[in-house]
Design an enzyme around this catalytic site. Structure first.
Site, PDB file in Angstrom:
ATOM      1  N   GLU A 287       0.871  -1.165   0.000  1.00 39.53           N
ATOM      2  CA  GLU A 287       0.000   0.000   0.000  1.00 39.53           C
ATOM      3  C   GLU A 287       0.914   1.223   0.000  1.00 39.53           C
ATOM      4  O   GLU A 287       1.802   1.317   0.856  1.00 39.53           O
ATOM      5  CB  GLU A 287      -0.888   0.006   1.246  1.00 39.53           C
ATOM      6  CG  GLU A 287      -1.850   1.163   1.200  1.00 39.53           C
ATOM      7  CD  GLU A 287      -2.780   1.276   2.405  1.00 39.53           C
ATOM      8  OE1 GLU A 287      -2.722   0.416   3.306  1.00 39.53           O
ATOM      9  OE2 GLU A 287      -3.547   2.253   2.425  1.00 39.53           O
TER      10      GLU A 287
ATOM     11  N   ARG B 137       5.284 -12.804  10.214  1.00 42.18           N
ATOM     12  CA  ARG B 137       5.829 -11.461  10.023  1.00 42.18           C
ATOM     13  C   ARG B 137       7.240 -11.405  10.563  1.00 42.18           C
ATOM     14  O   ARG B 137       7.552 -12.061  11.551  1.00 42.18           O
ATOM     15  CB  ARG B 137       5.046 -10.528  10.930  1.00 42.18           C
ATOM     16  CG  ARG B 137       4.095  -9.625  10.360  1.00 42.18           C
ATOM     17  CD  ARG B 137       3.533  -8.737  11.436  1.00 42.18           C
ATOM     18  NE  ARG B 137       4.022  -7.397  11.202  1.00 42.18           N
ATOM     19  CZ  ARG B 137       3.547  -6.636  10.233  1.00 42.18           C
ATOM     20  NH1 ARG B 137       2.582  -7.070   9.446  1.00 42.18           N
ATOM     21  NH2 ARG B 137       4.025  -5.441  10.043  1.00 42.18           N
TER      22      ARG B 137
ATOM     23  N   LYS C 208       4.545   0.695   9.322  1.00 36.77           N
ATOM     24  CA  LYS C 208       4.568   1.999   8.655  1.00 36.77           C
ATOM     25  C   LYS C 208       3.933   3.078   9.516  1.00 36.77           C
ATOM     26  O   LYS C 208       4.373   4.216   9.508  1.00 36.77           O
ATOM     27  CB  LYS C 208       3.836   1.901   7.318  1.00 36.77           C
ATOM     28  CG  LYS C 208       4.704   1.327   6.233  1.00 36.77           C
ATOM     29  CD  LYS C 208       3.980   1.298   4.912  1.00 36.77           C
ATOM     30  CE  LYS C 208       2.980   0.180   4.883  1.00 36.77           C
ATOM     31  NZ  LYS C 208       2.384  -0.041   3.576  1.00 36.77           N
TER      32      LYS C 208
HETATM   33  P1  ATP Z   1       2.859  -2.158   7.943  1.00 37.29           P
HETATM   34  O1  ATP Z   1       2.391  -2.923   9.137  1.00 37.29           O
HETATM   35  O2  ATP Z   1       4.310  -1.808   7.990  1.00 37.29           O
HETATM   36  O3  ATP Z   1       2.005  -1.005   7.581  1.00 37.29           O
HETATM   37  P2  ATP Z   1       1.522  -3.544   5.931  1.00 37.29           P
HETATM   38  O4  ATP Z   1       1.299  -4.995   5.956  1.00 37.29           O
HETATM   39  O5  ATP Z   1       0.358  -2.714   6.231  1.00 37.29           O
HETATM   40  O6  ATP Z   1       2.778  -3.213   6.802  1.00 37.29           O
HETATM   41  P3  ATP Z   1       1.638  -3.379   3.129  1.00 37.29           P
HETATM   42  O7  ATP Z   1       2.123  -2.283   2.255  1.00 37.29           O
HETATM   43  O8  ATP Z   1       0.205  -3.718   3.110  1.00 37.29           O
HETATM   44  O9  ATP Z   1       2.109  -3.035   4.570  1.00 37.29           O
HETATM   45  O10 ATP Z   1       2.507  -4.672   2.899  1.00 37.29           O
HETATM   46  C1  ATP Z   1       2.867  -5.216   1.676  1.00 37.29           C
HETATM   47  C2  ATP Z   1       3.263  -6.650   1.863  1.00 37.29           C
HETATM   48  O11 ATP Z   1       4.357  -6.743   2.783  1.00 37.29           O
HETATM   49  C3  ATP Z   1       2.130  -7.454   2.473  1.00 37.29           C
HETATM   50  O12 ATP Z   1       1.996  -8.636   1.715  1.00 37.29           O
HETATM   51  C4  ATP Z   1       2.573  -7.731   3.870  1.00 37.29           C
HETATM   52  O13 ATP Z   1       2.105  -8.969   4.297  1.00 37.29           O
HETATM   53  C5  ATP Z   1       4.089  -7.702   3.773  1.00 37.29           C
HETATM   54  N1  ATP Z   1       4.692  -7.296   5.032  1.00 37.29           N
HETATM   55  C6  ATP Z   1       4.510  -6.123   5.679  1.00 37.29           C
HETATM   56  N2  ATP Z   1       5.171  -6.098   6.842  1.00 37.29           N
HETATM   57  C7  ATP Z   1       5.812  -7.290   6.951  1.00 37.29           C
HETATM   58  C8  ATP Z   1       6.667  -7.885   7.925  1.00 37.29           C
HETATM   59  N3  ATP Z   1       7.005  -7.248   9.034  1.00 37.29           N
HETATM   60  N4  ATP Z   1       7.146  -9.131   7.684  1.00 37.29           N
HETATM   61  C9  ATP Z   1       6.824  -9.773   6.559  1.00 37.29           C
HETATM   62  N5  ATP Z   1       6.022  -9.286   5.602  1.00 37.29           N
HETATM   63  C10 ATP Z   1       5.516  -8.053   5.784  1.00 37.29           C
HETATM   64 MG    MG Z   2      -1.440  -3.183   4.942  1.00 36.00          MG
END
Ligand code: ATP
Ligand code: MG
Length: 550
Positions: free
Chosen positions: A34, A260, A270
């Site tokens: 995102e 994660r 983020k």
């Molecule tokens: P954040 O919690 O940092 O906002 P998010 O999951 O909301 O992370 P996205 O941009 O939606 O951020 O994530 C893109 C991809 O990265 C998703 O498939 C998510 O599962 C993966 N991802 C995000 N954070 C992690 C993490 N800490 N470990 C492994 N994969 C991750």
């Molecule tokens: Mg997300």
């Protein structure tokens, strides 16, 4: 297929089985960020996993922006994400994809569900909806709007879309089961009204799709075979499957979850990173103390070290906290193997070689690396040089017998042996100059009198060096779990985690150092030129990491 002779992780096993059984004929994965922030080390794990799986199985990996929420998404974030993925060393298959390009299709499928009696417009506000949802132990209650006629629902949905309804006054919900033990299935919201322009779709839409509704459809449109996400989405999986089974999508992707990545002494969310940036606790998203991809790049961390670290992690069905020292191990390992060597004096002490003429200028030559061929570098050698103040002692002691002291010798790295004669002090009693004699014919050879120096010290020419400033970074948080339990991570920020050493002197060739390209400053650690210019015109080198862990 899978490389490195490593046993297959559970996702690789699954893919191999699905291919063999003919359940899928091609592996298609995706990385779906995102664009509401910069990428961090957790995203790197997901990127390595998705891109490598596609490569290992001869399939495709898409880059798709999950840009369904205009509130926090920007073009700046989009561009930073594209740059970071390429810098990490990955290239997606096909064009970059955007969920916002599918908005018309999502809307058509929402109408389809309404017509099929499987979605309805609900006028409960968010508080009422929360109350009606029930809890883990009690079922929810049906919305009074659940039985509205299909015609009226279609009309209301159109009004929502066209901006004729107020924000918060209604939502589109899937009609599933308010008594389901899985709360995700209790008539989840599909669309919310947001009277807001979208950074790519413009002002066409007044409604935006919820993650659970949009994500599975994005995957289905793109024929993603295995949609890999993090564990917190496990309970959303039945909902993912519900949408896929109840909508005539062109393919039927399935979701799989893995743990994660969390790292000690850091935050990888983020939302939290955004707070650190917004409230000025750090110097932007690329602050070298952050485990953002851009922060690590600015700090001099090689992309391959990040990939090696990610590949070393277990792909498991549990979340865990990985010790930061594990990442540091991979950074050091790579930098030791591949970074060119250089000399820099961080706390300079002037040394005058009294048996050389004032105008003496000799070009010494040293290899850039002791093991691999990175070429050679010139080291201008002159009558006045700098050594590290800590490498001179007024009194000789057995314990510090590798230091220079009156009547004692050291070898200058890649140069001659010198012997100290006397020294000068300022009014404060600090040593400000050491006078030494050079032993001729000791370039690459021991002194002929057989008195070998014990120590080797680094140095730079006083007339031919680069003035610079060194920025040193420590862990941003004092606590190993800054966002664990009741901790407020903002209160855990270590104020002393950034320090500046001015008045450093680096060997002349570093004037041409490339931004972010790491060097080993011998006996000091790993450093790279910072991307930001100083007003003073002085070069700034960031410390990537110390030579050894402490
Ligand atoms: P954040 O919690 O940092 O906002 P998010 O999951 O909301 O992370 P996205 O941009 O939606 O951020 O994530 C893109 C991809 O990265 C998703 O498939 C998510 O599962 C993966 N991802 C995000 N954070 C992690 C993490 N800490 N470990 C492994 N994969 C991750
Ligand atoms: Mg997300």
């Amino acid at each position: 297929m899978a490389d490195d002779n490593k046993p297959l992780n559970f996702i690789q096993q699954l893919m191999a089985k699905d291919l063999e059984a003919g359940i899928v004929d091609k592996i298609v994965t995706r990385f779906p960020p995102e664009p509401n922030g910069y990428l961090h080390i957790g995203h790197a794990k997901s990127i390595c996993l998705n891109f490598d799986l596609a490569r290992q199985f001869g399939g495709d990996c898409h880059l798709r922006f999950d840009d369904t929420n205009p509130e926090k998404e920007t073009e700046e974030y989009t561009q930073s994400i594209i740059k970071d993925i390429q810098w990490l060393g990955f290239q997606w298959d096909g064009e970059i994809r955007y969920a916002s390009d599918y908005f018309d299709q999502f809307y058509a499928w929402a109408q389809y569900l309404v017509r099929d009696g499987k979605a309805y417009v609900c006028k409960l506000d968010s508080d009422e909806m929360r109350k009606n949802r029930g809890t883990l132990t009690t079922p929810g209650a049906n919305s009074p709007f659940r039985e509205t006629s299909i015609e009226e629902n279609l009309e209301l949905l159109k009004n929502m879309k066209n901006g004729l309804a107020e924000e918060g006054s209604m939502t589109l919900r899937a009609k599933i089961d308010m008594a389901s033990p899985n709360i995700s299935l209790r008539d989840p919201v599909m669309y919310r009204i947001k009277k807001m322009a979208h950074h790519r779709a413009g002002d066409k839409w007044s409604i935006y799709p919820a993650y659970d509704f949009a994500h599975c459809l994005e995957d289905a449109i793109e024929h993603v075979s295995h949609s890999i996400c993090t564990l917190e989405f496990s309970s959303n999986r039945p909902l993912y499957d519900w949408f896929i089974s109840n909508i005539p999508t062109p393919s039927r992707p399935r979701q799989f979850e893995f743990g994660r990545l969390n790292l000690s002494y850091s935050v990888t969310s983020k939302r939290k990173l955004n707070k650190l940036v917004d409230e000025g606790h750090v110097d932007g998203w690329d602050d070298p103390r952050l485990l953002t991809i851009s922060g690590m790049r600015r700090r001099g961390v090689p992309a391959v070290a990040i990939r090696n670290f990610c590949n070393s992690l277990a792909i498991a069905k549990t979340d865990g906290v990985v010790d930061l020292s594990q990442l540091e191990f991979f950074i050091r390992d790579e930098l030791n193997k591949s970074s060119p060597r250089a000399m820099a004096v961080l706390d300079p002490l002037k040394v005058v070689i009294t048996n050389l003429p004032e105008e003496h200028l000799e070009q010494l030559v040293a290899p850039c690396h002791h093991e691999i061929d990175l070429g050679e570098r010139n080291l201008p050698f002159t009558r006045e040089i700098y050594i590290e103040a800590g490498d001179f002692k007024e009194e000789y002691s057995k314990k510090l017998n590798k230091k220079l002291s009156p009547g004692r010798r050291v070898r200058l790295r890649h140069s001659y042996v010198i012997e100290a004669n006397d020294y000068l002090k300022n009014e404060k009693g600090e040593v400000i100059q050491v006078n030494v004699t050079l032993l001729p014919e000791t370039l690459g050879k021991d002194p002929i009198d057989g008195v070998k120096p014990k120590g080797v010290v680094h140095w730079v020419s006083a007339d031919n060096c680069v003035e610079c400033e060194i920025h040193t970074y420590d862990r941003l948080f004092s606590d190993p779990l800054p966002d664990g339990g009741d901790c407020n991570f903002l209160e855990m920020v270590e104020k002393e985690s950034f320090s500046i050493t001015t008045n450093c002197k680096a060997e002349a060739g570093l004037i041409d150092a490339e931004v972010a390209a790491p060097y080993q400053f011998e006996r000091q650690g790993y450093f790279c030129k910072d991307s930001q210019n100083k007003d003073s015109g002085k070069l700034v080198f960031n410390q990537t990491i110390a030579l050894r862990s402490n």
